[in-house]
Enzyme design. Structure first.
Site, mmCIF file in Angstrom:
data_model
loop_
_atom_site.group_PDB
_atom_site.id
_atom_site.type_symbol
_atom_site.label_atom_id
_atom_site.label_comp_id
_atom_site.label_asym_id
_atom_site.label_seq_id
_atom_site.Cartn_x
_atom_site.Cartn_y
_atom_site.Cartn_z
ATOM 1 N N LYS A 38 0.844 -1.201 0.000
ATOM 2 C CA LYS A 38 0.000 0.000 0.000
ATOM 3 C C LYS A 38 0.875 1.246 0.000
ATOM 4 O O LYS A 38 2.086 1.154 0.258
ATOM 5 C CB LYS A 38 -0.900 -0.031 1.246
ATOM 6 N N ARG A 129 -10.010 -0.536 15.258
ATOM 7 C CA ARG A 129 -9.814 0.251 14.047
ATOM 8 C C ARG A 129 -10.756 -0.349 13.013
ATOM 9 O O ARG A 129 -11.938 -0.039 13.026
ATOM 10 C CB ARG A 129 -8.339 0.234 13.626
ATOM 11 N N TYR A 244 16.964 29.633 7.585
ATOM 12 C CA TYR A 244 15.776 30.329 8.102
ATOM 13 C C TYR A 244 15.856 30.500 9.608
ATOM 14 O O TYR A 244 16.243 29.579 10.330
ATOM 15 C CB TYR A 244 14.519 29.537 7.781
ATOM 16 N N MET A 292 12.296 24.004 2.447
ATOM 17 C CA MET A 292 11.424 23.198 1.589
ATOM 18 C C MET A 292 12.232 22.380 0.584
ATOM 19 O O MET A 292 11.962 21.193 0.355
ATOM 20 C CB MET A 292 10.441 24.103 0.838
HETATM 21 C C1 LIG Z 1 -0.096 -1.814 6.797
HETATM 22 C C2 LIG Z 1 -0.605 -3.105 7.269
HETATM 23 C C3 LIG Z 1 0.263 -4.190 7.435
HETATM 24 C C4 LIG Z 1 1.757 -4.062 7.347
HETATM 25 O O1 LIG Z 1 2.232 -3.536 8.572
HETATM 26 P P1 LIG Z 1 3.772 -3.236 8.870
HETATM 27 O O2 LIG Z 1 3.777 -2.750 10.271
HETATM 28 O O3 LIG Z 1 4.204 -2.194 7.900
HETATM 29 O O4 LIG Z 1 4.522 -4.509 8.688
HETATM 30 C C5 LIG Z 1 -0.308 -5.415 7.740
HETATM 31 N N1 LIG Z 1 -1.644 -5.554 7.914
HETATM 32 C C6 LIG Z 1 -2.497 -4.520 7.794
HETATM 33 C C7 LIG Z 1 -3.950 -4.729 8.013
HETATM 34 C C8 LIG Z 1 -1.998 -3.262 7.499
HETATM 35 O O5 LIG Z 1 -2.853 -2.227 7.406
#
Ligand SMILES: *Cc1c(COP(=O)(O)O)cnc(C)c1O
Length: 345
Positions: A38, A129, A244, A292
């Site tokens: 992702k 979650r 800055y 930046m």
């Molecule tokens: C992002 C995610 C992972 C991977 O987690 P890491 O901590 O990056 O290894 C696994 N399972 C779910 C449901 C996630 O959202």
């Protein structure tokens, strides 16, 4: 388009990526090891990452939404979409290039109404979650669904927290209560815990060189490193300031290099006065505020450094995280578009 070599780049090591996956696969024991790709492969490039891992033998890939899944579609991989399906996603889901991870009773109903088909399901075991509840499952919510993988997600995998065992036990109690062929609980840090692998693990961070817990520190290799060119060299006389808000003052005459990298590239302001870089084997300190598009380095230790020379920034994500106050996840996923992705291998 004209090919203009970028003044900043991300060096990416195929071999390290594949080795990290193999390591996580080994530590996963008899469980299969998938890959979370992702957020554009945590910033490194989802297509490039997924192609390499598939070649190494990885069979299960995870993205958050259907746009990400569609991007991977040409590779023909098995992709699960962690955020499930909205009405707007159903056409994409029907195309069959990925399957949803159903998270809510509404998503389950939507999937059933559309005729079902292979899916995954997320169950909440305490993180609060995403996911359906164990009570929903007991009430028959998932009956008639064709589930490939039942998964849950650990809230505190990188800590020695009693919550881990609580979540594992709640999850294990669901074994055999659904049609799921496989069970999956562990992210990167969860893989390092004993007895959390079930049938399939889902590492993300550690594939990309992140070290979420001490047990993985010696076996995970860095995958990405930032390199950027010196744009200007200058001598800052004692008593003058750099950058800055004039936060850094030269106590002696100081040789300074101004680099083509800044917070717009994901080199966060937290690295101000704290970041480190290298030319060859010489360590150099960031001085003053990160701008930046620019950052200043003290190059007194590297007198030959000059305009156009390349500088390598800290490659160890855990140290970079401590220095900047940003998580390793944020450091990776914020790497900007101006860094040209250069894969070795
Ligand atoms: C992002 C995610 C992972 C991977 O987690 P890491 O901590 O990056 O290894 C696994 N399972 C779910 C449901 C996630 O959202």
């Amino acid at each position: 388009m004209i090919d203009i070599p970028a003044p900043l780049r991300l060096r990416l090591d195929s071999d390290a990526l594949v080795q990290n996956w193999r390591t996580l696969d080994r530590v996963s024991g008899t469980a299969a090891c998938g890959a979370a790709v992702k957020a554009n492969g945590y910033g490194l490039g989802a297509i490039e990452v997924a192609r390499r891992l598939a070649q190494a033998g990885c069979r299960d890939f995870f993205v958050s939404n259907w746009q990400e899944a569609a991007e991977l579609a040409p590779l023909g991989l098995t992709v699960s979409v962690l955020h499930g399906v909205r009405d707007e996603d159903m056409a994409a889901a029907a195309a069959g290039f990925a399957r949803p991870v159903l998270n809510t009773p509404t998503q389950v109903a939507r999937w059933k109404a559309a005729g079902g088909g292979a899916c995954d399901v997320m169950v909440d075991t305490g993180m609060n979650r995403l996911g359906v509840s164990a009570a929903d499952i007991a009430d028959g919510l998932l009956d008639t669904l064709q589930i490939d993988t039942l998964m849950s997600h650990l809230a505190c995998a990188e800590e020695d927290s009693p919550m881990n065992a609580v979540q594992r036990d709640r999850f294990a109690a669901l074994t055999g209560t659904t049609s799921a062929k496989r069970m999956s609980l562990a992210n990167s840090a969860g893989i390092a815990l004993d007895g959390y692998a079930f049938d399939l693990t889902r590492p993300g961070l550690a594939l990309y060189g992140g070290v979420p817990c001490a047990d993985l520190a010696d076996v995970i290799r860095p995958v990405a490193r930032i390199e950027a060119q010196i744009l200007q060299r200058r001598r800052v006389p004692a008593g003058q300031t750099v950058g800055y808000n004039a936060t850094w003052t030269a106590t002696t005459d100081t040789e300074v290099a101004i680099i083509n990298l800044g917070y717009a590239d994901g080199y966060f302001r937290g690295f101000s006065d704290r970041g480190t870089a290298m030319i060859g084997t010489t360590g150099l300190n960031v001085i003053g505020r990160v701008s930046m598009d620019l950052v200043a380095l003290d190059v007194r230790l590297e007198p030959s450094a000059n305009e156009g020379d390349w500088v390598t920034f800290e490659t160890d994500l855990a140290s970079a995280s401590r220095a900047s106050g940003m998580s390793q996840y944020e450091l990776l996923t914020s790497l900007g578009r101006r860094l040209s992705r250069c894969w070795r291998g």
